[in-house]
Design a protein around this motif. Structure first.
Motif, PDB file in Angstrom:
ATOM      1  N   SER A   4      58.335  51.379  77.236  1.00 41.65           N
ATOM      2  CA  SER A   4      59.834  50.784  77.471  1.00 41.65           C
ATOM      3  C   SER A   4      60.576  50.291  76.605  1.00 41.65           C
ATOM      4  CB  SER A   4      59.590  49.323  78.351  1.00 41.65           C
ATOM      5  OG  SER A   4      59.009  48.459  77.537  1.00 41.65           O
ATOM      6  N   ASN A   5      61.917  50.425  76.700  1.00 38.81           N
ATOM      7  CA  ASN A   5      62.741  50.195  75.689  1.00 38.81           C
ATOM      8  C   ASN A   5      62.654  48.923  74.896  1.00 38.81           C
ATOM      9  OD1 ASN A   5      65.471  50.618  74.377  1.00 38.81           O
ATOM     10  ND2 ASN A   5      66.058  48.732  75.583  1.00 38.81           N
ATOM     11  N   SER A 185      65.601  58.003  81.083  1.00 38.70           N
ATOM     12  CA  SER A 185      65.642  56.898  82.174  1.00 38.70           C
ATOM     13  C   SER A 185      64.758  57.131  83.575  1.00 38.70           C
ATOM     14  CB  SER A 185      67.078  56.681  82.718  1.00 38.70           C
ATOM     15  OG  SER A 185      68.086  56.429  81.607  1.00 38.70           O
ATOM     16  N   GLU A 190      65.463  52.077  83.778  1.00 45.92           N
ATOM     17  CA  GLU A 190      64.872  51.570  82.603  1.00 45.92           C
ATOM     18  C   GLU A 190      64.877  52.609  81.620  1.00 45.92           C
ATOM     19  OE1 GLU A 190      61.330  48.763  81.199  1.00 45.92           O
ATOM     20  OE2 GLU A 190      61.374  49.890  82.925  1.00 45.92           O
ATOM     21  N   LYS A 191      65.198  52.226  80.547  1.00 44.17           N
ATOM     22  CA  LYS A 191      65.056  53.387  79.154  1.00 44.17           C
ATOM     23  C   LYS A 191      63.335  53.440  78.814  1.00 44.17           C
ATOM     24  CE  LYS A 191      67.172  54.624  74.774  1.00 44.17           C
ATOM     25  NZ  LYS A 191      68.207  54.029  73.741  1.00 44.17           N
TER      26      LYS A 191
END
Length: 282
Positions: A4-5, A185, A190-191
């Motif tokens: 996740s980012n 994404s 979410e990145k």
């Protein structure tokens, strides 16, 4: 591997590199490349101003009157090239860039701009009161009568650049490691980062202690075809053409100080061999 980012793996690598190179002032400088309206690239050295809160976006202070801002208005993408000389690590960070100036209607962005303004030294802030950057200088010396109240808000010329990375290329020249990170994404917006290890090939010198000899020897076969190598010397990367004159000792070769080289291209017209520490043209 996807992450996740919040846990962008390349960001952790950058923070580690910053820590290990913190004794060098140059570790906070990197190159920012843009594309102008004429289609030509432009590059300059800028200062790393940190990461945006709770993200992997990179902050850069600049003058709104500079060519880089004009370039970004034409093409809102840029690439950072960041080299750490002590740890021999390079980051190439690519992505869109947002320009935040005083005309922004977003209070959060204006707050971030103001935060970056006051995080800069007073000497740095004074630069934004100077004449239009890029114009010919009329006098021999820069104006010395500029003053600024330390509590004064950002001036109109000050703007904040926010680069939102979507591609990162990491190269460690000591461990011969290369990683590519790409962002996308997911369904919820979410990145997500995906990392991939890229194979590196290297021809390396072994020391006399490793080989029990008094001269450097190549780990690859001693006879090979070379026309260009990528040499690493004193922490810098450069392309070299081997001077294939007879009786050229390896101590005179530019890549010796790095202990490593990588073949970029080959030519049957430049067959060389290593004999007792001397590079001979056959």
């Amino acid at each position: 591997m996807a992450t996740s980012n919040a846990a962008a793996p390349w960001k952790q690598l950058v923070l580690k590199s910053l820590e290990s190179n913190s004794h060098l002032k140059s570790s906070s400088f990197f190159q920012l490349a843009t594309i102008g309206s004429n289609g030509r690239p432009a590059n300059r050295t800028v200062v790393f101003r940190g990461f945006q809160d709770d993200s992997d976006s990179i902050l850069i202070n600049t003058d709104s009157r500079t060519h880089k801002v004009k370039d970004l208005k034409h093409c809102p993408f840029a690439e950072i090239c960041w080299y750490f000389t002590d740890s021999w690590e390079q980051f190439r960070i690519n992505g869109p860039v947002e320009i935040i100036n005083g005309s922004s209607s977003d209070p959060l962005k204006l707050h971030q701009r103001e935060k970056s303004w006051f995080a800069s030294s007073l000497k740095s802030r004074l630069q934004y009161l100077g004449p239009y950057p890029g114009l010919p200088s009329i006098g021999d010396d820069p104006p010395s009568n500029l003053t600024l109240d330390p509590s004064a808000p950002p001036v109109d010329a000050f703007c904040l650049l926010v680069l939102d990375p979507d591609q990162v290329d990491y190269l460690n020249l000591k461990s011969n490691t290369r990683l590519a990170f790409t962002a996308f994404s997911n369904e919820s917006g979410e990145k997500i980062w995906v990392s991939e290890r890229i194979q590196c090939q290297k021809i390396a010198f072994r020391t006399s202690a490793e080989r029990g000899k008094s001269y450097p020897t190549l780990t690859h076969p001693k006879r090979m075809f070379l026309s260009r190598v990528e040499s690493l010397y004193a922490g810098f990367v450069m392309d070299e053409k081997l001077p294939l004159s007879r009786n050229t000792h390896l101590s005179k070769m530019p890549f010796l100080g790095s202990g490593s080289m990588r073949i970029l291209s080959v030519s049957p017209l430049s067959e060389v061999t290593l004999r007792g520490g001397w590079l001979d043209s056959l």
